[in-house]
Scaffold this motif. Structure first.
Motif, short mmCIF file in Angstrom:
data_model
loop_
_atom_site.label_atom_id
_atom_site.label_comp_id
_atom_site.label_asym_id
_atom_site.label_seq_id
_atom_site.Cartn_x
_atom_site.Cartn_y
_atom_site.Cartn_z
N CYS A 114 24.37 35.51 52.47
CA CYS A 114 25.25 36.31 51.61
C CYS A 114 25.16 35.80 50.16
N PRO A 115 25.75 36.54 49.20
CA PRO A 115 25.66 36.12 47.79
C PRO A 115 26.26 34.74 47.52
N SER A 116 27.14 34.25 48.40
CA SER A 116 27.64 32.89 48.14
C SER A 116 26.89 31.84 48.96
N SER A 134 37.71 31.44 52.30
CA SER A 134 37.76 30.51 51.16
C SER A 134 36.76 30.91 50.07
N CYS A 135 36.22 32.12 50.17
CA CYS A 135 35.14 32.51 49.25
C CYS A 135 35.70 33.18 47.99
N ALA A 136 35.11 32.86 46.85
CA ALA A 136 35.56 33.44 45.58
C ALA A 136 35.21 34.93 45.49
N PHE A 137 34.23 35.37 46.30
CA PHE A 137 33.80 36.78 46.28
C PHE A 137 34.53 37.65 47.31
N HIS A 138 35.52 37.07 47.98
CA HIS A 138 36.11 37.80 49.11
C HIS A 138 36.52 39.23 48.75
N GLN A 139 37.21 39.40 47.62
CA GLN A 139 37.70 40.74 47.24
C GLN A 139 36.54 41.69 46.97
N ARG A 140 35.47 41.18 46.43
CA ARG A 140 34.32 42.02 46.10
C ARG A 140 33.44 42.29 47.32
N CYS A 141 33.60 41.45 48.33
CA CYS A 141 32.68 41.54 49.47
C CYS A 141 33.33 42.26 50.66
N THR A 142 34.50 41.81 51.03
CA THR A 142 35.12 42.40 52.22
C THR A 142 36.64 42.42 52.07
N PRO A 143 37.13 43.26 51.11
CA PRO A 143 38.56 43.21 50.77
C PRO A 143 39.48 43.56 51.94
N ALA A 175 36.40 38.97 57.65
CA ALA A 175 35.03 38.45 57.50
C ALA A 175 34.06 39.63 57.37
N ARG A 176 32.98 39.40 56.64
CA ARG A 176 32.03 40.48 56.34
C ARG A 176 31.04 40.67 57.50
N LYS A 177 30.71 41.95 57.73
CA LYS A 177 29.65 42.28 58.70
C LYS A 177 28.56 43.04 57.96
S1 SF4 Z 1 33.08 37.02 51.52
FE1 SF4 Z 1 31.96 36.02 53.17
S2 SF4 Z 1 30.05 37.17 53.35
FE2 SF4 Z 1 31.00 37.74 51.42
S3 SF4 Z 1 30.04 36.44 49.89
FE3 SF4 Z 1 31.90 35.40 50.58
S4 SF4 Z 1 31.32 34.09 52.28
FE4 SF4 Z 1 29.66 35.53 51.91
#
Ligand code: SF4
Length: 206
Positions: free
Chosen positions: A70-72, A107-116, A120-122
């Motif tokens: 993923c991007p992170s 705990s990811c800084a991109f959570h809102q942009r990735c899987t709001p 968890a993202r699929k």
């Molecule tokens: S939200 Fe999850 S899948 Fe999306 S960038 Fe963060 S860690 Fe990766």
């Protein structure tokens, strides 16, 4: 059509040019894996997003590990648990889901942009993704641009037959009727083109 052409004329196409309607994953896989024909076809892909969130193209597939990054920088895997009986993870529609670990996403800084809306993202991947990737690579070549121009020319002729010459349905029945109607319509279309190319003779002065 491909097999019939081979039976009757002994020729086999190296490439097949078509529009997105023929770019489904099973069709591309059939061409590449079963028929050994190069698909010069746009890939039918609905994974693009228009809300600014990460789309599948933002995740990098690692062939060796069979996982997405993923991007992170975290891994998305078919399963984040060890089952005593291994599961194929393939859905009825022929796609495989790769899941991020919940603790990574939370705990990811991109959570809102990735899987709001999900913890968890699929990401899904077709079992025919190899053929789709090949078609995507082909679509970046000069040969593809040439064949796309040729395809448009053919499509324009069919659109013209349908809209201008009103061949939107057949009046005669059976394959022979269809053949006759198409021959006549194509002849009329060619005559129309010729009439545009060849200048009108000058009117004789009396
Ligand atoms: S939200 Fe999850 S899948 Fe999306 S960038 Fe963060 S860690 Fe990766």
């Amino acid at each position: 059509m491909i097999e019939r052409t081979q039976e009757r004329f002994g020729i086999w196409p190296e490439r097949l040019v078509a529009d997105t309607a023929y770019g489904s994953a099973p069709n591309l896989a059939w061409l590449v894996e079963d028929m050994s024909i190069e698909p010069q076809i746009p890939v039918f892909d609905k994974s693009a997003r228009n809300d600014g969130s990460f789309e599948r193209a933002d995740f990098v597939y690692d062939h060796e590990d069979d996982s997405y990054i993923c991007p992170s920088g975290h891994r998305l895997r078919r399963s984040n648990r060890n089952f005593s009986t291994p599961r194929s993870g393939v859905d009825k529609d022929g796609s495989i889901r790769y899941r991020a670990r919940q603790q990574d996403c939370q705990s990811c800084a991109f959570h809102q942009r990735c899987t709001p809306n999900m913890p968890a993202r699929k990401v899904t991947r077709s079992i025919h993704e190899g053929a789709r990737d090949l078609a995507r690579d082909i679509a970046t070549t000069d040969a593809y641009l040439v064949s796309r121009r040729q395809r448009k020319k053919v499509e324009m002729l069919f659109a013209h037959l349908k809209r201008i010459m009103k061949l939107d349905h057949l009046r005669l029945r059976g394959p022979n009727g269809a053949k006759d109607e198409f021959h006549l319509a194509a002849a009329a279309q060619n005559l129309r083109k010729l009439a545009k190319i060849i200048p009108m003779p000058a009117t004789a002065l009396t």
